[in-house]
Structures are given as structure tokens and as C-alpha cells.
Design a protein around this motif. Structure first.
Motif, PDB file in Angstrom:
ATOM      1  N   ILE A 175      31.729  37.611  46.308  1.00  0.00           N
ATOM      2  CA  ILE A 175      32.135  36.945  45.059  1.00  0.00           C
ATOM      3  C   ILE A 175      31.083  37.158  43.975  1.00  0.00           C
ATOM      4  O   ILE A 175      31.414  37.496  42.832  1.00  0.00           O
ATOM      5  N   ILE A 176      29.825  36.975  44.309  1.00  0.00           N
ATOM      6  CA  ILE A 176      28.753  37.136  43.321  1.00  0.00           C
ATOM      7  C   ILE A 176      28.747  38.561  42.766  1.00  0.00           C
ATOM      8  O   ILE A 176      28.677  38.772  41.548  1.00  0.00           O
ATOM      9  N   LEU A 177      28.845  39.556  43.631  1.00  0.00           N
ATOM     10  CA  LEU A 177      28.797  40.947  43.185  1.00  0.00           C
ATOM     11  C   LEU A 177      30.041  41.369  42.397  1.00  0.00           C
ATOM     12  O   LEU A 177      29.974  42.272  41.569  1.00  0.00           O
ATOM     13  N   LEU A 178      31.166  40.729  42.642  1.00  0.00           N
ATOM     14  CA  LEU A 178      32.385  41.059  41.901  1.00  0.00           C
ATOM     15  C   LEU A 178      32.340  40.593  40.452  1.00  0.00           C
ATOM     16  O   LEU A 178      33.131  41.050  39.632  1.00  0.00           O
ATOM     17  N   TYR A 179      31.439  39.684  40.130  1.00  0.00           N
ATOM     18  CA  TYR A 179      31.413  39.106  38.790  1.00  0.00           C
ATOM     19  C   TYR A 179      30.091  39.344  38.065  1.00  0.00           C
ATOM     20  O   TYR A 179      29.733  38.569  37.189  1.00  0.00           O
ATOM     21  N   THR A 180      29.398  40.426  38.381  1.00  0.00           N
ATOM     22  CA  THR A 180      28.230  40.798  37.599  1.00  0.00           C
ATOM     23  C   THR A 180      28.695  41.340  36.249  1.00  0.00           C
ATOM     24  O   THR A 180      29.878  41.648  36.069  1.00  0.00           O
ATOM     25  N   VAL A 212      40.094  35.122  45.728  1.00  0.00           N
ATOM     26  CA  VAL A 212      40.828  34.011  46.349  1.00  0.00           C
ATOM     27  C   VAL A 212      40.671  34.055  47.869  1.00  0.00           C
ATOM     28  O   VAL A 212      40.419  33.027  48.511  1.00  0.00           O
ATOM     29  N   VAL A 213      40.798  35.254  48.440  1.00  0.00           N
ATOM     30  CA  VAL A 213      40.665  35.383  49.895  1.00  0.00           C
ATOM     31  C   VAL A 213      39.249  35.012  50.342  1.00  0.00           C
ATOM     32  O   VAL A 213      39.063  34.352  51.363  1.00  0.00           O
ATOM     33  N   MET A 214      38.242  35.397  49.561  1.00  0.00           N
ATOM     34  CA  MET A 214      36.864  35.055  49.921  1.00  0.00           C
ATOM     35  C   MET A 214      36.640  33.540  49.845  1.00  0.00           C
ATOM     36  O   MET A 214      35.921  32.977  50.666  1.00  0.00           O
ATOM     37  N   PHE A 217      29.703  48.974  46.476  1.00  0.00           N
ATOM     38  CA  PHE A 217      29.087  48.205  47.554  1.00  0.00           C
ATOM     39  C   PHE A 217      29.993  47.051  47.982  1.00  0.00           C
ATOM     40  O   PHE A 217      30.185  46.810  49.174  1.00  0.00           O
ATOM     41  N   VAL A 218      30.582  46.359  47.000  1.00  0.00           N
ATOM     42  CA  VAL A 218      31.485  45.245  47.311  1.00  0.00           C
ATOM     43  C   VAL A 218      32.720  45.753  48.053  1.00  0.00           C
ATOM     44  O   VAL A 218      33.179  45.117  49.006  1.00  0.00           O
ATOM     45  N   ALA A 219      33.250  46.907  47.640  1.00  0.00           N
ATOM     46  CA  ALA A 219      34.424  47.452  48.330  1.00  0.00           C
ATOM     47  C   ALA A 219      34.090  47.754  49.790  1.00  0.00           C
ATOM     48  O   ALA A 219      34.874  47.434  50.692  1.00  0.00           O
ATOM     49  N   VAL A 220      32.919  48.336  50.024  1.00  0.00           N
ATOM     50  CA  VAL A 220      32.496  48.619  51.400  1.00  0.00           C
ATOM     51  C   VAL A 220      32.309  47.312  52.166  1.00  0.00           C
ATOM     52  O   VAL A 220      32.777  47.179  53.316  1.00  0.00           O
ATOM     53  N   LEU A 221      31.640  46.337  51.550  1.00  0.00           N
ATOM     54  CA  LEU A 221      31.481  45.025  52.202  1.00  0.00           C
ATOM     55  C   LEU A 221      32.830  44.383  52.485  1.00  0.00           C
ATOM     56  O   LEU A 221      33.029  43.764  53.534  1.00  0.00           O
ATOM     57  N   ALA A 273      43.334  43.197  42.222  1.00  0.00           N
ATOM     58  CA  ALA A 273      42.642  43.279  43.513  1.00  0.00           C
ATOM     59  C   ALA A 273      41.414  42.391  43.506  1.00  0.00           C
ATOM     60  O   ALA A 273      41.114  41.727  44.497  1.00  0.00           O
ATOM     61  N   ARG A 274      40.707  42.354  42.376  1.00  0.00           N
ATOM     62  CA  ARG A 274      39.516  41.504  42.287  1.00  0.00           C
ATOM     63  C   ARG A 274      39.894  40.039  42.421  1.00  0.00           C
ATOM     64  O   ARG A 274      39.225  39.282  43.133  1.00  0.00           O
TER      65      ARG A 274
END
Length: 127
Positions: A112-117, A80-82, A10-14, A74-75
Motif C-alpha cells: 500500500i505504501i509503495l503504491l501511493y508514492t 482494497v485487497v491489501m 517492485f510492488v507488482a513483483v511483491l 488495478a491499483r
């Protein structure tokens, strides 16, 4: 090797969507900056926000593929970009682009939130 959680997909699509929207929004803002600046006289800030949006969008599109493969690098780059994207959203707020600024800030925070669950952490550290 941990299976890719749905939240990472989902994060990749977002992330792809954010990148594309940043490029499109930046181009539109760059084209329309004279009309917008005529209203508030902030052409320098508008031009800077447009260029930053385009550059960040291109970076995000390139790096989003690494998210699907579980690349920890990549994460980090997307994070950083976000964060930079959030700062750019704040800049947009000060150039009377409130809707765009709030949208940019909220989308970036969600990524950012979804990348760090917990499951996403397992996926990225398991590579």
C-alpha cells in the motif's frame, strides 16, 4: 505518459509474491486446520482465514498484471485487497497464527505504501 517507476515494478513483483504465498498458505492452513484446531479449538476461524487467504491470493495474482500496465483500477483493487488482507492477518493473530499474521500485515502495508508514492501517483494518473 510517465515511465513506470521502479517502485511500481517492485510492488507488482511483491503483489505476485503475496498472491502466491496467500494461496499456498491458505491451502496449507486448510489442510492442517485439524491439527491446529486440536491445539486451540478454533477450527471455524482457521477455516475462514484459510479460505480468505486463497481467494485474496487468486484476486491479487489476476490484478497484479494491471499494475505493470499502470491501470488505476488495478491499483484500487490491489489496495482494497491489501486492506482486507491486513484484516485477515489480524484474524490470524487471534487464531494463534502470530507469525503468519504479522507477516501478512507487514507485506500488505508495504504494498500500500509503495503504491501511493509521488512517482507512483504520477504513473497511475498519467494513464
Amino acid at each position: 505518459m510517465a515511465a513506470r517507476p521502479g517502485s511500481v515494478t517492485f510492488v507488482a513483483v511483491l503483489t505476485y509474491i503475496i498472491g502466491i504465498l496467500n494461496v499456498i498458505g491458505g491451502v496449507i492452513l486448510l489442510i492442517a486446520r485439524d491439527q491446529v484446531a486440536g491445539q486451540n479449538g478454533a477450527i471455524g476461524g482457521i477455516t475462514a482465514a484459510a479460505i480468505i487467504s486463497i481467494l485474496l491470493g487468486v484476486i491479487v495474482i489476476i490484478v497484479a498484471r494491471g499494475l505493470l500496465r499502470g491501470s488505476p483500477g488495478a491499483r484500487v483493487v490491489v489496495t482494497v485487497v491489501m486492506i482486507i488482507d491486513i484484516l485477515n492477518g489480524i484474524l490470524l493473530l487471534f487464531t494463534n497464527q502470530v507469525g503468519s499474521g504479522i507477516g501478512q500485515i507487514l507485506w500488505s502495508l508495504l504494498v500500500i505504501i509503495l503504491l501511493y508514492t509521488r512517482r507512483a501517483n504520477g504513473f497511475f494518473t498519467g494513464r
